[in-house]
Scaffold this active site. Structure first.
Site, PDB file in Angstrom:
ATOM      1  CG  HIS A   3      -2.126   0.757   1.198  1.00 16.17           C
ATOM      2  ND1 HIS A   3      -2.549   1.419   0.072  1.00 16.17           N
ATOM      3  CD2 HIS A   3      -3.090   0.970   2.123  1.00 16.17           C
ATOM      4  CE1 HIS A   3      -3.716   1.986   0.314  1.00 16.17           C
ATOM      5  NE2 HIS A   3      -4.071   1.731   1.552  1.00 16.17           N
ATOM      6  CD  GLU A  35      -9.644   1.007   1.665  1.00 13.57           C
ATOM      7  OE1 GLU A  35      -9.236  -0.065   1.188  1.00 13.57           O
ATOM      8  OE2 GLU A  35      -8.947   1.722   2.421  1.00 13.57           O
TER       9      GLU A  35
HETATM   10  N1  LIG Z   1      -6.359  -6.670   3.561  1.00 13.91           N
HETATM   11  C1  LIG Z   1      -6.449  -6.237   2.317  1.00 13.91           C
HETATM   12  O1  LIG Z   1      -7.481  -6.450   1.661  1.00 13.91           O
HETATM   13  C2  LIG Z   1      -5.298  -5.512   1.651  1.00 13.91           C
HETATM   14  C3  LIG Z   1      -5.265  -5.451   0.264  1.00 13.91           C
HETATM   15  C4  LIG Z   1      -4.191  -4.843  -0.345  1.00 13.91           C
HETATM   16  C5  LIG Z   1      -3.194  -4.288   0.429  1.00 13.91           C
HETATM   17  N2  LIG Z   1      -3.260  -4.317   1.796  1.00 13.91           N
HETATM   18  C6  LIG Z   1      -2.177  -3.719   2.578  1.00 13.91           C
HETATM   19  O2  LIG Z   1      -1.360  -4.789   3.079  1.00 13.91           O
HETATM   20  C7  LIG Z   1      -0.801  -4.397   4.342  1.00 13.91           C
HETATM   21  C8  LIG Z   1      -1.177  -5.415   5.389  1.00 13.91           C
HETATM   22  O3  LIG Z   1      -2.577  -5.445   5.532  1.00 13.91           O
HETATM   23  P1  LIG Z   1      -3.361  -6.689   6.200  1.00 13.91           P
HETATM   24  O4  LIG Z   1      -4.808  -6.452   5.959  1.00 13.91           O
HETATM   25  O5  LIG Z   1      -2.735  -7.949   5.767  1.00 13.91           O
HETATM   26  O6  LIG Z   1      -2.958  -6.568   7.715  1.00 13.91           O
HETATM   27  P2  LIG Z   1      -3.703  -5.926   8.965  1.00 13.91           P
HETATM   28  O7  LIG Z   1      -4.791  -6.842   9.366  1.00 13.91           O
HETATM   29  O8  LIG Z   1      -4.046  -4.508   8.701  1.00 13.91           O
HETATM   30  O9  LIG Z   1      -2.464  -5.998   9.979  1.00 13.91           O
HETATM   31  C9  LIG Z   1      -2.191  -7.133  10.690  1.00 13.91           C
HETATM   32  C10 LIG Z   1      -0.747  -7.247  11.155  1.00 13.91           C
HETATM   33  O10 LIG Z   1      -0.284  -6.059  11.806  1.00 13.91           O
HETATM   34  C11 LIG Z   1       0.270  -6.472  13.074  1.00 13.91           C
HETATM   35  N3  LIG Z   1       0.229  -5.375  14.043  1.00 13.91           N
HETATM   36  C12 LIG Z   1      -0.829  -4.565  14.327  1.00 13.91           C
HETATM   37  N4  LIG Z   1      -0.447  -3.650  15.253  1.00 13.91           N
HETATM   38  C13 LIG Z   1       0.866  -3.910  15.544  1.00 13.91           C
HETATM   39  C14 LIG Z   1       1.838  -3.301  16.377  1.00 13.91           C
HETATM   40  N5  LIG Z   1       1.546  -2.211  17.108  1.00 13.91           N
HETATM   41  N6  LIG Z   1       3.094  -3.823  16.401  1.00 13.91           N
HETATM   42  C15 LIG Z   1       3.411  -4.905  15.652  1.00 13.91           C
HETATM   43  N7  LIG Z   1       2.555  -5.520  14.831  1.00 13.91           N
HETATM   44  C16 LIG Z   1       1.288  -5.023  14.762  1.00 13.91           C
HETATM   45  C17 LIG Z   1      -0.599  -7.646  13.505  1.00 13.91           C
HETATM   46  O11 LIG Z   1       0.099  -8.422  14.448  1.00 13.91           O
HETATM   47  P3  LIG Z   1      -0.599  -8.959  15.808  1.00 13.91           P
HETATM   48  O12 LIG Z   1      -1.452 -10.121  15.418  1.00 13.91           O
HETATM   49  O13 LIG Z   1       0.580  -9.319  16.628  1.00 13.91           O
HETATM   50  O14 LIG Z   1      -1.426  -7.820  16.338  1.00 13.91           O
HETATM   51  C18 LIG Z   1      -0.747  -8.375  12.159  1.00 13.91           C
HETATM   52  O15 LIG Z   1       0.351  -9.217  11.893  1.00 13.91           O
HETATM   53  C19 LIG Z   1      -1.352  -2.996   4.628  1.00 13.91           C
HETATM   54  O16 LIG Z   1      -0.420  -2.055   4.143  1.00 13.91           O
HETATM   55  C20 LIG Z   1      -2.623  -2.965   3.818  1.00 13.91           C
HETATM   56  O17 LIG Z   1      -3.046  -1.659   3.481  1.00 13.91           O
HETATM   57  C21 LIG Z   1      -4.276  -4.945   2.417  1.00 13.91           C
END
Ligand SMILES: NC(=O)c1ccc[n+]([C@@H]2O[C@H](COP(=O)([O-])OP(=O)(O)OC[C@H]3O[C@@H](n4cnc5c(N)ncnc54)[C@H](OP(=O)(O)O)[C@@H]3O)[C@@H](O)[C@H]2O)c1
Length: 410
Positions: free
Chosen positions: A182, A270
């Site tokens: 992202h 979104e």
């Molecule tokens: N989801 C989608 O549809 C999508 C699509 C395209 C791109 N993206 C991008 O991909 C990236 C990841 O998104 P995601 O949806 O997979 O993940 P997410 O659900 O937004 O993030 C989850 C991760 O972040 C960790 N985390 C949260 N707070 C934390 C902290 N303070 N310190 C350390 N770790 C922390 C969590 O670990 P814990 O379990 O330990 O809390 C978990 O491993 C983002 O940049 C997002 O914008 C997402």
């Protein structure tokens, strides 16, 4: 609205095929090859000879309704080439949410050297172990994984990327590559304070869908579409690396963009039609039907069920005109008359939304909310409120009537 099919399926298909051949006349027709980017597909091929046959198409310029754009395709990166390209690399996936899960497992199944870095004993640590990542071998605390990795794939939540940056940044040393899914963190640097070191390549592969879809499409031998972009090219190879990583994590094809364009369009989409807009529109339509005495099931069916089960899949398969043509002339007449009225009513809302994205208001709200230690519970509470709205409670009953309904699917 009754979706009476008023045009024979073969007529519609013939028309669609005429349309699609017009769009693709400039595409070179090239041979086919057997390609598989998932273990499941490879196994299936080995046992049954029923290989998945994918067209070899490769990088090309396509005419998107009058604008030419370059598209990169997986077929330019056969698995042996991909594995050779990354043979000296360790992909360190930081964060194991939806994207970490999908991208990490796909890259691992593609035979690359992948490790995961997450908070020790947090939710993600447990999830990663359940997916076969082994503590001390392929699963490490965040800082250790970054030290071991050559390509640092920052897949923490966007808020966490900002919160952890001061610890993460010194570990991203010269020669490593910094990868995001992202544009959020670097584009809104004034709010996130994520400023990458000047001596590393900074690239993006943003799958256009949830990490769960990234995984399921890959397992089926298909591939999600992704955007790729370069923020900083120190080695002269940044774009090539982004494309190769896009293939590695399970993309079937990729569009080129910039970090800014990716994040603006993504936050906008979104909040708009993809999620916020659709919930708002569904709810508004449902409420008026209920106000006028329609039963919950009737209001739900005319708002959501017919949309998701009948009409939206037709748009996805062959476009809006195809969906219109599959409906009665009564429906078509009314929809043609009302579409511009909805467009006019919505334009100012979309203008306001784009501005709110561009000026960083949406980013600041997201950082504040998702940066709270209680972000998971707070989000769950708001989502439970939606789940409890009459429209979605009615939906559960409607779904239970589907002949293929499975009680444990709710
Ligand atoms: N989801 C989608 O549809 C999508 C699509 C395209 C791109 N993206 C991008 O991909 C990236 C990841 O998104 P995601 O949806 O997979 O993940 P997410 O659900 O937004 O993030 C989850 C991760 O972040 C960790 N985390 C949260 N707070 C934390 C902290 N303070 N310190 C350390 N770790 C922390 C969590 O670990 P814990 O379990 O330990 O809390 C978990 O491993 C983002 O940049 C997002 O914008 C997402």
């Amino acid at each position: 609205m009754a979706s009476i099919v008023s045009r024979s399926a073969s007529q519609v298909l013939r028309a669609a095929s005429r349309r699609s051949s017009r769009v693709f006349t400039k595409t070179a027709v090239t041979p086919v090859q057997v390609a598989s980017y998932s273990l499941l597909a490879r196994n299936a091929r080995n046992t049954s000879q029923k290989a998945s046959i994918l067209a070899v198409r490769g990088v090309k310029t396509l005419d998107f309704a009058g604008t030419k754009e370059i598209v990169y395709e997986r077929s330019d990166w056969p698995l042996p080439k991909l594995q050779e390209y990354f043979k000296n690399d360790t992909l360190a996936l930081i964060g194991y949410g939806s994207q970490g899960h999908g991208q990490g497992l796909n890259a691992r199944d593609n035979g690359l050297n992948v490790i995961v870095g997450v908070r020790k004993d947090g939710e993600s640590w447990k999830q990663a172990m359940a997916d076969g990542w082994i503590p001390g071998e392929t699963l490490f605390p965040i800082e250790e994984a970054i030290k071991k990795g050559t390509i640092i794939m920052n897949l923490l939540s966007d808020a966490a990327q900002s919160q952890t940056w001061s610890q993460v940044s010194p570990l991203i040393t010269k020669g490593k590559t910094l990868y995001f899914s992202h544009g959020f963190s670097v584009v809104y640097k004034n709010d996130t304070h994520v400023i990458p070191p000047s001596d590393v390549d900074v690239i993006l592969v943003a799958p256009k869908g949830s990490g769960r879809t990234v995984r399921t499409l890959f397992k089926e031998g298909r591939g999600i579409n992704s955007s790729i972009a370069v923020w900083q090219d120190v080695t002269g190879k940044a774009k090539e690396k982004a494309i190769a990583l896009g293939v590695a994590i399970g993309s079937g094809y990729m569009y080129e963009t910039t970090f800014e364009k990716e994040v603006y369009s993504d936050l906008y989409g979104e909040r708009g039609v993809l999620m916020g807009g659709i919930q708002g529109m569904f709810l508004a339509q449902y409420k008026i039907l209920r106000k006028n005495g329609h039963s919950p099931s009737e209001a739900f069916n005319e708002t959501v069920e017919e949309a998701t089960q009948s009409l939206f899949p037709l748009i996805g398969a062959k476009g809006m005109d195809y969906m219109y043509n599959a409906c009665s002339t009564t429906a078509r007449r009314g929809a043609l008359d009302w579409a511009p009225i909805f467009e006019k009513a919505n334009l100012p809302v979309f203008e306001k939304l784009y501005e709110s994205v561009k000026n960083g208001t949406e980013t600041r709200k997201s950082l504040e909310f998702n940066g709270r230690s209680t972000y998971r519970q707070d989000l769950a509470k708001e989502l439970a409120e939606i789940d409890n709205q009459e429209i979605w409670r009615a939906g559960k009953v409607v779904r239970s009537l589907r002949p293929d309904y499975k009680p444990d699917s709710e």
